[in-house]
Design a protein around this motif. Structure first.
Motif, PDB file in Angstrom:
ATOM      1  N   LYS B  68       0.949  -1.234   0.029  1.00 28.59           N
ATOM      2  CA  LYS B  68       0.078  -0.018  -0.031  1.00 28.59           C
ATOM      3  C   LYS B  68       0.857   1.340   0.136  1.00 28.59           C
ATOM      4  O   LYS B  68       0.660   2.308  -0.696  1.00 28.59           O
ATOM      5  N   ASP B  69       2.075   1.114   0.883  1.00 30.64           N
ATOM      6  CA  ASP B  69       2.819   2.633   0.747  1.00 30.64           C
ATOM      7  C   ASP B  69       3.290   2.794  -0.290  1.00 30.64           C
ATOM      8  O   ASP B  69       3.350   3.721  -1.001  1.00 30.64           O
ATOM      9  N   HIS B  70       3.740   1.584  -1.233  1.00 27.76           N
ATOM     10  CA  HIS B  70       4.417   1.717  -2.499  1.00 27.76           C
ATOM     11  C   HIS B  70       3.192   2.171  -3.601  1.00 27.76           C
ATOM     12  O   HIS B  70       3.537   3.253  -4.272  1.00 27.76           O
ATOM     13  N   ARG B  92      -9.983  12.934  -5.214  1.00 36.26           N
ATOM     14  CA  ARG B  92     -11.409  12.411  -4.605  1.00 36.26           C
ATOM     15  C   ARG B  92     -11.356  10.943  -4.989  1.00 36.26           C
ATOM     16  O   ARG B  92     -12.391  10.281  -4.327  1.00 36.26           O
ATOM     17  N   ILE B  93     -10.777  10.572  -5.821  1.00 34.28           N
ATOM     18  CA  ILE B  93     -10.816   9.020  -6.153  1.00 34.28           C
ATOM     19  C   ILE B  93     -10.037   8.188  -5.435  1.00 34.28           C
ATOM     20  O   ILE B  93      -8.634   8.237  -5.469  1.00 34.28           O
ATOM     21  N   LYS B  94     -10.792   7.018  -4.655  1.00 33.70           N
ATOM     22  CA  LYS B  94      -9.883   6.066  -4.255  1.00 33.70           C
ATOM     23  C   LYS B  94      -9.592   4.871  -5.326  1.00 33.70           C
ATOM     24  O   LYS B  94     -10.370   4.488  -6.204  1.00 33.70           O
ATOM     25  N   ILE B  95      -8.445   4.359  -5.077  1.00 39.44           N
ATOM     26  CA  ILE B  95      -7.712   3.557  -6.181  1.00 39.44           C
ATOM     27  C   ILE B  95      -7.505   2.407  -5.798  1.00 39.44           C
ATOM     28  O   ILE B  95      -7.206   1.287  -6.621  1.00 39.44           O
ATOM     29  N   GLU B  96      -7.755   1.946  -4.161  1.00 41.72           N
ATOM     30  CA  GLU B  96      -7.557   0.659  -3.997  1.00 41.72           C
ATOM     31  C   GLU B  96      -8.070   0.382  -2.657  1.00 41.72           C
ATOM     32  O   GLU B  96      -8.467   1.386  -1.978  1.00 41.72           O
ATOM     33  N   GLY B  97      -8.180  -1.082  -2.101  1.00 41.97           N
ATOM     34  CA  GLY B  97      -8.676  -1.407  -0.804  1.00 41.97           C
ATOM     35  C   GLY B  97      -7.975  -2.202  -0.529  1.00 41.97           C
ATOM     36  O   GLY B  97      -8.194  -3.491   0.027  1.00 41.97           O
ATOM     37  N   ILE B  98      -6.554  -2.332  -0.446  1.00 38.17           N
ATOM     38  CA  ILE B  98      -5.628  -3.235  -0.031  1.00 38.17           C
ATOM     39  C   ILE B  98      -5.606  -3.485   1.319  1.00 38.17           C
ATOM     40  O   ILE B  98      -5.656  -4.971   1.570  1.00 38.17           O
ATOM     41  N   MET B  99      -5.848  -2.698   2.468  1.00 37.80           N
ATOM     42  CA  MET B  99      -5.964  -3.149   3.667  1.00 37.80           C
ATOM     43  C   MET B  99      -7.396  -3.611   4.098  1.00 37.80           C
ATOM     44  O   MET B  99      -7.754  -4.459   4.985  1.00 37.80           O
ATOM     45  N   GLU B 100      -8.468  -2.988   3.290  1.00 37.37           N
ATOM     46  CA  GLU B 100      -9.956  -2.939   3.981  1.00 37.37           C
ATOM     47  C   GLU B 100     -10.359  -4.410   3.293  1.00 37.37           C
ATOM     48  O   GLU B 100     -11.495  -4.749   3.786  1.00 37.37           O
ATOM     49  N   SER B 101      -9.788  -4.798   2.053  1.00 38.54           N
ATOM     50  CA  SER B 101     -10.380  -6.123   1.611  1.00 38.54           C
ATOM     51  C   SER B 101     -10.040  -7.167   2.464  1.00 38.54           C
ATOM     52  O   SER B 101      -9.179  -7.246   3.217  1.00 38.54           O
ATOM     53  N   SER B 102     -10.369  -8.496   2.183  1.00 36.90           N
ATOM     54  CA  SER B 102     -10.129  -9.683   3.140  1.00 36.90           C
ATOM     55  C   SER B 102      -9.008 -10.207   2.784  1.00 36.90           C
ATOM     56  O   SER B 102      -8.091 -10.573   3.527  1.00 36.90           O
ATOM     57  N   LEU B 103      -8.509 -10.224   1.645  1.00 39.85           N
ATOM     58  CA  LEU B 103      -7.044 -10.640   1.079  1.00 39.85           C
ATOM     59  C   LEU B 103      -6.582 -10.067  -0.313  1.00 39.85           C
ATOM     60  O   LEU B 103      -7.583  -9.364  -1.048  1.00 39.85           O
ATOM     61  N   GLY B 104      -5.505 -10.139  -0.576  1.00 38.44           N
ATOM     62  CA  GLY B 104      -5.030  -9.787  -2.128  1.00 38.44           C
ATOM     63  C   GLY B 104      -4.859 -11.085  -2.764  1.00 38.44           C
ATOM     64  O   GLY B 104      -4.475 -11.985  -2.147  1.00 38.44           O
ATOM     65  N   VAL B 105      -5.205 -11.197  -4.061  1.00 36.02           N
ATOM     66  CA  VAL B 105      -4.877 -12.257  -4.827  1.00 36.02           C
ATOM     67  C   VAL B 105      -3.955 -11.719  -6.127  1.00 36.02           C
ATOM     68  O   VAL B 105      -4.104 -10.892  -6.784  1.00 36.02           O
ATOM     69  N   ALA B 145     -20.654 -13.138  -8.856  1.00 38.25           N
ATOM     70  CA  ALA B 145     -21.860 -14.136  -8.858  1.00 38.25           C
ATOM     71  C   ALA B 145     -22.077 -14.483  -7.256  1.00 38.25           C
ATOM     72  O   ALA B 145     -23.232 -14.828  -6.942  1.00 38.25           O
ATOM     73  N   GLU B 146     -20.796 -14.611  -6.656  1.00 33.82           N
ATOM     74  CA  GLU B 146     -21.215 -14.775  -5.277  1.00 33.82           C
ATOM     75  C   GLU B 146     -21.210 -13.751  -4.425  1.00 33.82           C
ATOM     76  O   GLU B 146     -21.121 -13.895  -3.002  1.00 33.82           O
ATOM     77  N   GLY B 147     -21.337 -12.628  -4.722  1.00 34.47           N
ATOM     78  CA  GLY B 147     -21.469 -11.294  -3.889  1.00 34.47           C
ATOM     79  C   GLY B 147     -20.274 -10.851  -3.453  1.00 34.47           C
ATOM     80  O   GLY B 147     -20.334  -9.948  -2.578  1.00 34.47           O
ATOM     81  N   ILE B 148     -18.936 -11.173  -4.118  1.00 38.84           N
ATOM     82  CA  ILE B 148     -17.776 -10.728  -3.481  1.00 38.84           C
ATOM     83  C   ILE B 148     -17.290  -9.744  -4.374  1.00 38.84           C
ATOM     84  O   ILE B 148     -17.137  -9.638  -5.654  1.00 38.84           O
ATOM     85  N   GLY B 149     -16.775  -8.946  -3.792  1.00 36.35           N
ATOM     86  CA  GLY B 149     -16.013  -7.791  -4.480  1.00 36.35           C
ATOM     87  C   GLY B 149     -14.445  -8.074  -4.923  1.00 36.35           C
ATOM     88  O   GLY B 149     -14.034  -8.530  -4.404  1.00 36.35           O
ATOM     89  N   VAL B 150     -14.083  -7.272  -6.194  1.00 37.20           N
ATOM     90  CA  VAL B 150     -12.946  -7.479  -6.525  1.00 37.20           C
ATOM     91  C   VAL B 150     -12.549  -5.888  -7.094  1.00 37.20           C
ATOM     92  O   VAL B 150     -13.232  -5.298  -7.911  1.00 37.20           O
ATOM     93  N   GLY B 151     -11.244  -5.604  -6.750  1.00 41.49           N
ATOM     94  CA  GLY B 151     -10.717  -4.316  -7.329  1.00 41.49           C
ATOM     95  C   GLY B 151      -9.237  -4.637  -7.617  1.00 41.49           C
ATOM     96  O   GLY B 151      -8.490  -5.011  -7.039  1.00 41.49           O
ATOM     97  N   TRP B 152      -8.986  -4.456  -9.013  1.00 41.45           N
ATOM     98  CA  TRP B 152      -7.588  -4.576  -9.543  1.00 41.45           C
ATOM     99  C   TRP B 152      -6.940  -3.174  -9.446  1.00 41.45           C
ATOM    100  O   TRP B 152      -7.362  -2.102  -9.875  1.00 41.45           O
ATOM    101  N   VAL B 153      -5.904  -3.375  -8.670  1.00 42.25           N
ATOM    102  CA  VAL B 153      -4.917  -2.105  -8.434  1.00 42.25           C
ATOM    103  C   VAL B 153      -3.714  -2.331  -9.432  1.00 42.25           C
ATOM    104  O   VAL B 153      -3.200  -3.387  -9.645  1.00 42.25           O
ATOM    105  N   SER B 154      -3.480  -1.165 -10.198  1.00 39.58           N
ATOM    106  CA  SER B 154      -2.435  -1.060 -10.992  1.00 39.58           C
ATOM    107  C   SER B 154      -1.575  -0.078 -10.862  1.00 39.58           C
ATOM    108  O   SER B 154      -0.508   0.312 -11.684  1.00 39.58           O
ATOM    109  N   PHE B 155      -1.583   0.567  -9.745  1.00 39.72           N
ATOM    110  CA  PHE B 155      -0.524   1.702  -9.331  1.00 39.72           C
ATOM    111  C   PHE B 155       0.821   1.035  -8.752  1.00 39.72           C
ATOM    112  O   PHE B 155       0.937   1.346  -7.717  1.00 39.72           O
ATOM    113  N   TYR B 156       1.590   0.248  -9.398  1.00 42.25           N
ATOM    114  CA  TYR B 156       2.460  -0.180  -8.882  1.00 42.25           C
ATOM    115  C   TYR B 156       3.721  -0.741  -9.849  1.00 42.25           C
ATOM    116  O   TYR B 156       3.260  -0.704 -11.120  1.00 42.25           O
TER     117      TYR B 156
END
Lengths: 230, 230
Positions: B68-70, B92-105, B145-156
């Motif tokens: 996240k720091d990176h 104003r735009i949030k670009i990641e949920g690295i710590m708030e999500s359950s895990l990173g894949v 379909a499972e009601g699970i959120g996904v967010g693709w982080v590409s700022f690295y």
């Protein structure tokens, strides 16, 4: 979030998707169905919402025939690179349904769309390319849901396809998709049916925190052992 | 082929997929659900059936915090490249949920898998890269379909992430996906809600036989004008 019955329908669609070469019926595509699967593609996620794709619908028999001739030359070049037993096996494998499918859908990548300063592409320029692939998978799954076959042909040189369709130099063709109604979907992928390559189990490809570590994965993820239980 | 009701469920899933940043609940992932969405990814098409992906499940808070720091440094670098009004909007735009999500894949690409002579990669080497993206979209849709959120982080930077997870030099990290239960899916994508970029209509991106030609498309494809009629 879907209920269990809906989830089964969803996963059955996803798992029944095949890369179709031989089963195209050649019937004309229903225009509404084609519209829906193209909208599915266009609804894919894209970096910075750049939507950098285009879809060239190729119905012209002459263009398709010229592309097929090119693909066959590339097929021969690949075959010549193989060792003998592998080459013999490859001869049995059909790699395209260019003429038998209802149409070709050529999906392209335009890196200028939304540029400069596409949000999310400053560190990873290829992220635009990735977006186009997400659109292709959306198209593929929607087609499967509609009972429509899709086969991705990748035995071609990008320069050849670019010139064939008059694609501008800065735009990159990513895929020629053979699309159309099929007689049926095979249960087993062609490359497995023809003993070219079997699907691998997922376990070795799951890792935990570090790339080399699989130690406590069973505490993190449960993989159904017998079929796909919900 | 699905019936009309099933098709609606399928398309509703596809169209409700969002790139999630702010709605992660942080609850632990159900291990079975995680297993299913990973199997969905692993069932994607791949060039020559090379299945060149791996999935690193990142739960370690320290690794996530360093990532996240990176990402925030890269965010600043991007922000500095923007003109003033655009930069103000970007803040104003949030670009990641690295710590708030359950895990990173973290999904990676190993070009050595199945090599040499991967069927379908001799003319287009990037086809292996494309396969990994198809797997990512499968994961994303199954999660939806499972009601699970996904967010693709590409700022690295790929080098940073590679070193952080001990990824071998020849393997390329393609995505950090934030994954986990969400409070809800937004109806409108974030970049549109924050007036960064609106979704474009599909019509200009449909072409017929040649890239420059849209002349007789209405004879080939029917695009629903009012909603998504089946």
């Amino acid at each position: 979030m879907l209920d269990d019955l809906e989830l089964k329908v969803f996963y059955n669609t996803l798992f029944s998707r095949r890369d179709v070469r031989s089963q195209f019926s050649g019937e004309e595509m229903d225009k509404k169905v084609l519209g829906r699967i193209l909208l599915a593609a266009h609804s894919a996620p894209s970096v910075g919402m750049s939507q950098p794709w285009d879809f060239v619908l190729v119905t012209d028999p002459d263009i398709r025939s010229r592309f097929k001739d090119h693909v066959y030359k590339e097929r021969e070049a690949y075959e010549a690179s193989l060792e003998q037993d592998r080459a013999e096996n490859f001869k049995r494998i059909k790699i395209e349904g260019i003429m038998e499918s209802s149409l070709g859908v050529v999906v392209t990548y335009d890196p200028h769309r939304g540029a400069p300063s596409v949000l999310g592409r400053h560190a990873i320029d290829d992220a635009g390319l990735y977006s186009v692939c997400l659109a292709i998978e959306n198209l593929w799954l929607a087609a499967t849901a509609e009972g429509i076959g899709v086969g991705w042909v990748s035995f071609y040189r990008e320069e050849f396809l670019g010139e064939l369709l008059g694609i501008p130099k800065h735009v990159r063709p990513i895929a020629w998709l053979c699309v159309g109604p099929v007689t049926h979907f095979e249960k087993v992928p062609d490359l497995e049916r023809f003993s070219w390559q079997s699907r691998r189990p997922i376990e070795p490809f799951l890792r935990h925190n570090r790339y080399e570590s699989q130690s406590d994965l069973d505490q993190v993820v449960y993989l159904p052992k017998d079929g796909f239980d919900l």
